[in-house]
Design a protein around this motif. Structure first.
Motif, short mmCIF file in Angstrom:
data_model
loop_
_atom_site.label_atom_id
_atom_site.label_comp_id
_atom_site.label_asym_id
_atom_site.label_seq_id
_atom_site.Cartn_x
_atom_site.Cartn_y
_atom_site.Cartn_z
N HIS A 1 0.83 -1.20 0.00
CA HIS A 1 0.00 0.00 0.00
C HIS A 1 0.87 1.26 0.00
N GLY A 2 0.23 2.39 -0.22
CA GLY A 2 0.91 3.67 -0.18
C GLY A 2 1.41 4.01 1.21
N ASN A 3 2.33 4.98 1.28
CA ASN A 3 2.90 5.45 2.54
C ASN A 3 3.58 4.34 3.32
N TYR A 4 4.16 3.39 2.59
CA TYR A 4 4.97 2.32 3.20
C TYR A 4 4.17 1.48 4.19
N GLN A 5 2.96 1.12 3.77
CA GLN A 5 2.05 0.33 4.61
C GLN A 5 1.79 -1.03 3.98
N GLY A 6 1.32 -1.96 4.80
CA GLY A 6 0.95 -3.29 4.33
C GLY A 6 2.15 -4.22 4.27
N HIS A 7 1.97 -5.37 3.67
CA HIS A 7 3.05 -6.33 3.55
C HIS A 7 4.20 -5.69 2.80
N HIS A 8 5.41 -6.01 3.23
CA HIS A 8 6.57 -5.47 2.54
C HIS A 8 7.52 -6.60 2.17
N PHE A 9 8.40 -6.33 1.22
CA PHE A 9 9.26 -7.37 0.67
C PHE A 9 10.49 -6.72 0.08
N VAL A 10 11.58 -7.45 0.10
CA VAL A 10 12.85 -6.93 -0.41
C VAL A 10 12.90 -7.12 -1.93
N LEU A 11 13.46 -6.13 -2.60
CA LEU A 11 13.65 -6.15 -4.05
C LEU A 11 15.14 -5.91 -4.31
N GLU A 12 15.83 -6.94 -4.75
CA GLU A 12 17.25 -6.83 -5.03
C GLU A 12 17.48 -6.74 -6.53
N ARG A 13 18.69 -6.47 -6.91
CA ARG A 13 19.01 -6.26 -8.32
C ARG A 13 18.48 -7.40 -9.19
N GLY A 14 17.79 -7.02 -10.28
CA GLY A 14 17.24 -8.02 -11.18
C GLY A 14 15.92 -7.58 -11.79
N GLU A 15 15.30 -8.51 -12.50
CA GLU A 15 14.04 -8.23 -13.18
C GLU A 15 12.89 -8.96 -12.51
N TYR A 16 11.76 -8.28 -12.42
CA TYR A 16 10.54 -8.81 -11.82
C TYR A 16 9.41 -8.60 -12.82
N PRO A 17 9.18 -9.58 -13.71
CA PRO A 17 8.21 -9.40 -14.80
C PRO A 17 6.74 -9.38 -14.37
N GLN A 18 6.44 -9.90 -13.17
CA GLN A 18 5.06 -9.94 -12.69
C GLN A 18 5.02 -9.69 -11.19
N CYS A 19 3.85 -9.31 -10.69
CA CYS A 19 3.69 -9.03 -9.26
C CYS A 19 4.07 -10.21 -8.39
N ASP A 20 3.72 -11.42 -8.82
CA ASP A 20 4.00 -12.57 -7.95
C ASP A 20 5.49 -12.85 -7.81
N ALA A 21 6.33 -12.20 -8.60
CA ALA A 21 7.79 -12.35 -8.46
C ALA A 21 8.34 -11.38 -7.42
N PHE A 22 7.56 -10.36 -7.03
CA PHE A 22 8.07 -9.35 -6.10
C PHE A 22 8.47 -9.95 -4.76
N GLY A 23 7.65 -10.81 -4.22
CA GLY A 23 7.91 -11.33 -2.89
C GLY A 23 8.73 -12.60 -2.87
N GLY A 24 9.23 -13.06 -4.00
CA GLY A 24 10.01 -14.30 -4.04
C GLY A 24 9.10 -15.48 -3.75
N SER A 25 9.63 -16.47 -3.04
CA SER A 25 8.86 -17.69 -2.74
C SER A 25 8.09 -17.52 -1.43
#
Length: 196
Positions: A59-83
């Motif tokens: 969500h906006g303002n740094y709210q809700g579930h959060h996840f790390v994004l490291e160098r690389g490509e994320y072609p879809q939303c389900d790739a954002f959070g890893g496994s």
């Protein structure tokens, strides 16, 4: 279009797209974004991290579930959070992980809140805290002396993520609510270093 901030310029770069597979409108950021809607996006559907490590928020303002994004490509939303054990459908805010020293990561975890109970010293990746001798699933507080870590709900770096940084809260996380947890007692069973 590039969004700049002098404090972070040159160290971090992320390109976000409003459609999957790097299609549609895109915007380049070199600093935090508290709400992508301010840039005409409903949500981020794909992204490329070109430099630095970032934290994405549901969500906006740094709210809700959060996840790390490291160098690389994320072609879809389900790739954002890893496994992860949960499905991520959107990302509407994000910020760089601003810890100054990612090479030497050190953290102390405590069994209970306010730095009480048994403690463990960490300086590496731990796919299973139980395998290293941490018998229960509870980590009530922690101190990050240097670097940044991502803690996971389940072994093998799965489940909800909690990002811990030496530069946020001065590295002091006395209570589980400071982890960014929505649970009454966060369950942490694996931890790894965030490396840029």
């Amino acid at each position: 279009m590039t969004h700049h901030c002098t404090k972070f310029s040159g160290h971090w770069k992320i390109i976000v797209y409003d459609e999957e597979c790097f299609q549609g409108r895109h915007h380049e950021f070199t600093s935090e974004c508290c709400n992508v809607m301010e840039f005409g996006f409903e949500s981020v559907r794909s992204l490329r991290v070109e430099s630095g490590a970032w934290v994405g928020y549901e969500h906006g303002n740094y709210q809700g579930h959060h996840f790390v994004l490291e160098r690389g490509e994320y072609p879809q939303c389900d790739a954002f959070g890893g496994s992860n054990a949960y499905h991520i459908e959107r990302m509407t805010s994000f910020r760089p992980i601003s810890c100054s020293n990612h090479r030497e990561c050190r953290m102390t975890i405590y069994e209970r809140e306010n730095y009480l109970g048994r403690k463990g010293e960490l300086s590496d990746d731990y796919p299973s805290l139980q395998a290293m001798g941490w018998c229960n699933n509870e980590v009530g507080s922690m101190r990050v002396q240097s670097g940044a870590f991502v803690c996971y709900q389940f072994p093998g770096y799965r489940g909800y993520q909690y990002i811990m940084e030496c530069d946020r809260h001065c590295g002091e996380y006395k209570y589980f609510k400071e982890f960014g947890s929505h649970c009454q007692t966060p369950q942490i069973q694996s931890i790894r270093r965030i490396q840029q």
